[in-house]
Design an enzyme around this catalytic site. Structure first.
Site, short mmCIF file in Angstrom:
data_model
loop_
_atom_site.label_atom_id
_atom_site.label_comp_id
_atom_site.label_asym_id
_atom_site.label_seq_id
_atom_site.Cartn_x
_atom_site.Cartn_y
_atom_site.Cartn_z
N HIS A 241 0.82 -1.21 0.00
CA HIS A 241 0.00 0.00 0.00
C HIS A 241 0.86 1.27 0.00
O HIS A 241 0.80 2.08 -0.92
CB HIS A 241 -0.91 0.02 1.22
CG HIS A 241 -1.79 -1.19 1.36
ND1 HIS A 241 -2.70 -1.56 0.40
CD2 HIS A 241 -1.88 -2.12 2.36
CE1 HIS A 241 -3.33 -2.66 0.80
NE2 HIS A 241 -2.84 -3.01 1.98
N ASP A 242 1.63 1.45 1.06
CA ASP A 242 2.37 2.70 1.23
C ASP A 242 3.57 2.84 0.28
O ASP A 242 3.81 3.94 -0.24
CB ASP A 242 2.81 2.85 2.68
CG ASP A 242 1.61 2.92 3.63
OD1 ASP A 242 0.50 3.22 3.15
OD2 ASP A 242 1.78 2.65 4.83
#
Length: 313
Positions: A241-242
């Site tokens: 995600h990040d």
């Protein structure tokens, strides 16, 4: 070198995003502000220092930010990230704290840097948007002085990862997310679960990074994360995600976006934190967000692995 700032709630994938920013060789990381989210702001701050120590970086400042959402109680993600936020990988390591700017507050640091480098900075927010909301409330000109805001959060075509409809960062502080998305940023890119779920790091990817303390850390920190992802999704991997949001700031060509009107639900019994994207212009409101809908996941993972492998010590 592209100037970027990170605003993080350092759990496992935030840490990987920080490492990517440090190791890609293409950005100047001006500083990292921390926020309550996956873990408390104090734990997020300590974790950020641990990751910078692991990367042998002694120059990037860390600035503690908001310790709670704007209007709600904290909601931690210990089941996914562990009690320490890093899957236990650096549990016994004591971070060096000299880099923490004790004279500053996360939102104030964001304002300070934007004023120093107007039009040059990309801010990548990979946690709840509390710090960003506080910063623009205090200094509205920040919206126009940032080069771009990249937000890891939301999901517009799929299901949530903390409720049936909500992605975690949006759910934790939906009031902050609503304020930020509706503020009027000329360039705001949303990197949500629609694309991050396609960027899956596997054990094979980690093995290809070689034998180094950095590769060992990635393997250790993601081990339980992969188990949780398998339990929920039936896939032996972890979604990046990040790191993908950080990659969007470094290599924007990896993602394809379309501009839509997006808002965040804050008053629903079932759908709090849902990012509502008006695909058919039903609301007839001006588009406010560049929503990432496609990603070259293979190229992203290749660049991520290369960045962490070639310079790993």
């Amino acid at each position: 070198m592209k100037k970027i700032m990170l605003d993080v709630d350092t759990g496992i994938d935030d840490a990987l995003g920080i490492l990517l920013a440090l190791r890609c060789g293409e950005v100047e990381l001006l500083g990292i502000s921390t926020v309550n989210g996956n873990v408390s702001v104090d734990t997020a701050t300590a974790n950020t220092c641990k990751i910078l120590d692991l990367a042998k970086n002694h120059t990037v400042p860390v600035i503690r930010g908001a310790n709670a959402p704007l209007m709600r109680k904290p909601v931690f993600e210990h089941r996914v990230h562990g009690q320490d936020g890093l899957g236990g990988a650096l549990k016994e390591v004591a971070p060096s704290t000299e880099r923490i700017r004790k004279d500053s507050f996360g939102p104030d640091f964001l304002i300070e840097q934007v004023q120093k480098y107007p039009g040059e900075i990309t801010l990548v927010a990979t946690g709840p948007l509390t710090n960003v909301a506080l910063a623009i409330s205090k200094y509205p000109a920040m919206m126009h002085e940032l080069k771009e805001l990249v937000v890891m959060g939301g999901v517009v075509r799929g299901f949530g990862n903390v409720t049936p409809t909500a992605e975690y960062n949006m759910f934790v502080d939906p009031e902050a997310a609503k304020l930020v998305l509706g503020a009027g940023f000329p360039k705001l890119r949303l990197v949500g679960l629609d694309v991050t779920r396609r960027a899956l790091l596997t054990k094979e990817h980690i093995r290809s990074m070689g034998d180094s303390p950095l590769a060992e850390y990635v393997a250790a920190s993601t081990a339980d994360y992969m188990l949780r992802y398998y339990e929920r999704n039936g896939v032996q991997a972890c979604a990046m995600h990040d790191p993908l949001a950080v990659a969007a700031a470094i290599w924007p060509e990896l993602l394809t976006s379309e501009r839509y009107y997006v808002d965040v639900e804050t008053k629903s019994e079932l759908c709090d934190g849902q990012t509502v994207c008006d695909f058919q212009n039903r609301l007839q409101r001006e588009p406010n967000v560049d929503v990432c809908l496609e990603v070259d996941a293979e190229l992203f993972l290749a660049r991520f692995i290369s960045a962490l492998s070639q310079t790993a010590q």
